[in-house]
Design an enzyme around this catalytic site. Structure first.
Site, PDB file in Angstrom:
ATOM      1  N   ARG A 177       0.846  -1.205   0.000  1.00  0.00           N
ATOM      2  CA  ARG A 177       0.000   0.000   0.000  1.00  0.00           C
ATOM      3  C   ARG A 177       0.868   1.236   0.000  1.00  0.00           C
ATOM      4  NH1 ARG A 177      -5.272  -1.686   3.619  1.00  0.00           N
ATOM      5  NH2 ARG A 177      -5.543  -3.633   2.483  1.00  0.00           N
ATOM      6  N   VAL A 235     -18.384  -7.518   0.026  1.00  0.00           N
ATOM      7  CA  VAL A 235     -19.199  -8.388   0.899  1.00  0.00           C
ATOM      8  C   VAL A 235     -20.509  -7.696   1.256  1.00  0.00           C
ATOM      9  CG1 VAL A 235     -17.448  -9.849   1.995  1.00  0.00           C
ATOM     10  CG2 VAL A 235     -17.798  -7.525   2.814  1.00  0.00           C
TER      11      VAL A 235
HETATM   12  C1  YSA Z   1     -12.531  -8.015   4.012  1.00  0.00           C
HETATM   13  C2  YSA Z   1     -13.661  -8.719   3.654  1.00  0.00           C
HETATM   14  C3  YSA Z   1     -13.507  -9.901   2.939  1.00  0.00           C
HETATM   15  O1  YSA Z   1     -14.631 -10.601   2.543  1.00  0.00           O
HETATM   16  C4  YSA Z   1     -12.258 -10.391   2.613  1.00  0.00           C
HETATM   17  C5  YSA Z   1     -11.121  -9.669   2.974  1.00  0.00           C
HETATM   18  C6  YSA Z   1     -11.257  -8.494   3.663  1.00  0.00           C
HETATM   19  C7  YSA Z   1     -10.066  -7.692   3.993  1.00  0.00           C
HETATM   20  C8  YSA Z   1      -9.795  -6.611   2.939  1.00  0.00           C
HETATM   21  N1  YSA Z   1      -9.343  -7.180   1.692  1.00  0.00           N
HETATM   22  C9  YSA Z   1      -8.731  -5.678   3.460  1.00  0.00           C
HETATM   23  O2  YSA Z   1      -7.641  -5.589   2.916  1.00  0.00           O
HETATM   24  N2  YSA Z   1      -9.094  -5.017   4.557  1.00  0.00           N
HETATM   25  S1  YSA Z   1      -8.114  -3.996   5.338  1.00  0.00           S
HETATM   26  O3  YSA Z   1      -7.718  -2.930   4.484  1.00  0.00           O
HETATM   27  O4  YSA Z   1      -8.779  -3.592   6.545  1.00  0.00           O
HETATM   28  O5  YSA Z   1      -6.835  -4.825   5.699  1.00  0.00           O
HETATM   29  C10 YSA Z   1      -6.945  -6.055   6.402  1.00  0.00           C
HETATM   30  C11 YSA Z   1      -5.883  -6.128   7.463  1.00  0.00           C
HETATM   31  O6  YSA Z   1      -4.616  -5.862   6.892  1.00  0.00           O
HETATM   32  C12 YSA Z   1      -6.040  -5.078   8.541  1.00  0.00           C
HETATM   33  O7  YSA Z   1      -6.926  -5.547   9.535  1.00  0.00           O
HETATM   34  C13 YSA Z   1      -4.636  -4.924   9.067  1.00  0.00           C
HETATM   35  O8  YSA Z   1      -4.354  -5.938  10.025  1.00  0.00           O
HETATM   36  C14 YSA Z   1      -3.804  -5.200   7.851  1.00  0.00           C
HETATM   37  N3  YSA Z   1      -3.305  -3.933   7.279  1.00  0.00           N
HETATM   38  C15 YSA Z   1      -3.953  -3.031   6.540  1.00  0.00           C
HETATM   39  N4  YSA Z   1      -3.132  -2.028   6.180  1.00  0.00           N
HETATM   40  C16 YSA Z   1      -1.924  -2.308   6.711  1.00  0.00           C
HETATM   41  C17 YSA Z   1      -2.030  -3.521   7.414  1.00  0.00           C
HETATM   42  N5  YSA Z   1      -0.987  -4.083   8.053  1.00  0.00           N
HETATM   43  C18 YSA Z   1       0.185  -3.420   7.980  1.00  0.00           C
HETATM   44  N6  YSA Z   1       0.372  -2.250   7.331  1.00  0.00           N
HETATM   45  C19 YSA Z   1      -0.638  -1.673   6.678  1.00  0.00           C
HETATM   46  N7  YSA Z   1      -0.417  -0.560   6.005  1.00  0.00           N
END
Ligand code: YSA
Length: 359
Positions: free
Chosen positions: A216, A273
């Site tokens: 990201r 979802v």
């Molecule tokens: C949601 C619903 C679904 O049906 C399937 C998957 C998901 C998750 C979705 N794809 C997603 O990426 N959600 S999120 O942006 O909240 O990221 C998921 C997890 O990745 C977070 O809970 C966090 O633990 C981790 N994350 C996100 N950005 C991050 C990170 N970890 C480290 N550095 C970052 N910049």
């Protein structure tokens, strides 16, 4: 006169060679070369003395004998010094000393947590699947119900890749939409694109997890990196439902943290979802009483999840009326931080051995 010169040359040659000899064997060959009974160079001179005139004999005889002694003592001196050097070398090597210990490495904490997660899900009958890190715009966003102008794209800003594969614009656009036709490549922002890729190739029912690296474009801090890992989960069948999800996820976290745990589902939003959920687990440090890890809430936020959106099924070529399923995505670093009580995500990528050696 000539005999004088021969002896002088012989002396120089013999003393120089003896000095340069590297071991006892070379010294022995030199002894044979100069003093050997039959063919020794000095021996031959001594033997020919009988043919010399008396005056020559008187002159050469003592010179040759003196040289013989000189060579003999040079040989024995050199032998002594070689032996002394070899004893010193032996004394310096202490064969009884224990060997130097080979340093053993250990698995990086992220690798061990990922391995453990794989094993738990495999024991729950999930398959482990992988997908590309360089992903198309289509799979990362469109197929997950995030069209071009959707504000959710802002949540997942990423690194775009310049494509230069020699094809013309027309050739690139010939590819189908599903192949990511004509679209720019990006570094995937989550593992969710693999949901659609897998569904395109497989028929339900199935349950999979997808561990992998994601990227990201955002500022780093103690809990955010530009490069991290997620584990995606997907279960699709005729009646895979949220009750199944609750069971699987609770079972998973209890096995991972090796204790009984409550989980909490809160409504949330992800375009792919419906309904969308945020999953919390009871704090593994304080058991829910409140502490610095859970910021006194008693709960830890661990993943996003929900029931797969009908548009995602359609993008994969399924009829959403025939199927249903749940999906989830967790951040691997976040789980490892909770498990090992690691305060800063940046430590994972610091390359600092003092950190790594603790695991
Ligand atoms: C949601 C619903 C679904 O049906 C399937 C998957 C998901 C998750 C979705 N794809 C997603 O990426 N959600 S999120 O942006 O909240 O990221 C998921 C997890 O990745 C977070 O809970 C966090 O633990 C981790 N994350 C996100 N950005 C991050 C990170 N970890 C480290 N550095 C970052 N910049």
């Amino acid at each position: 006169m000539t005999k004088d010169i021969d002896i002088k040359r012989l002396r120089e040659d013999a003393l120089k060679s003896i000095k340069a000899a590297a071991d006892a064997a070379s010294l022995e060959s030199l002894r044979v070369k100069f003093l050997g009974r039959k063919e020794g160079e000095l021996t031959k001179i001594l033997r020919s003395l009988k043919d010399f005139s008396i005056a020559e004999k008187k002159k050469i005889g003592p010179l040759a004998n003196a040289l013989r002694q000189e060579i003999e003592s040079a040989l024995s001196e050199k032998l002594k010094s070689l032996q002394a050097a070899s004893h010193k070398l032996q004394a310096d090597i202490d064969l009884t000393r224990p060997g130097r210990k080979v340093q053993r490495g250990s698995l990086h904490p992220l690798t061990s947590v990922e391995k453990e997660i794989r094993e738990i899900f495999k024991s729950l009958n999930f398959s482990v699947v992988e997908g590309p890190e360089a992903e198309s715009d289509y799979y990362n966003f469109d197929a997950l119900n995030i069209p071009k102008d959707h504000p959710a794209r802002d949540m997942w800003d990423t690194f775009w890749l310049r494509q230069n594969d020699g094809r013309t614009k027309e050739q690139k656009n010939k590819r189908t939409k599903r192949q990511g036709g004509g679209e720019r490549l990006l570094l995937r922002t989550h593992t969710s694109p693999v949901q659609v890729r897998y569904m395109e190739q497989h028929k339900p029912p199935f349950q999979i997890i997808v561990p992998g690296r994601v990227f990201r474009y955002e500022a780093t801090d103690a809990s955010h990196e530009t490069n991290f890992h997620q584990v995606e989960g997907l279960m699709v069948g005729k009646d895979a439902n949220l009750a199944n999800f609750k069971f699987v996820i609770r079972e998973f976290f209890q096995r991972l943290f090796k204790r009984k745990l409550s989980i909490r589902l809160r409504p949330s939003y992800f375009p792919f979802v419906e309904p969308g959920l945020e999953v919390d687990i009871q704090c593994v440090k304080c058991g829910g009483n409140g502490c610095n890890i859970c910021k006194n809430s008693g709960w830890l936020e661990v993943m996003g999840a929900g029931m797969v959106h009908p548009r995602v099924f359609e993008a994969a070529g399924y009829n959403p009326r025939d199927l249903q399923g749940f999906a989830f995505g967790l951040g691997l670093e976040r789980i490892a931080m909770i498990k090992y009580n690691i305060p800063d995500i940046r430590l994972f990528y610091s390359g600092d051995l003092r950190f790594i050696k603790q695991f």
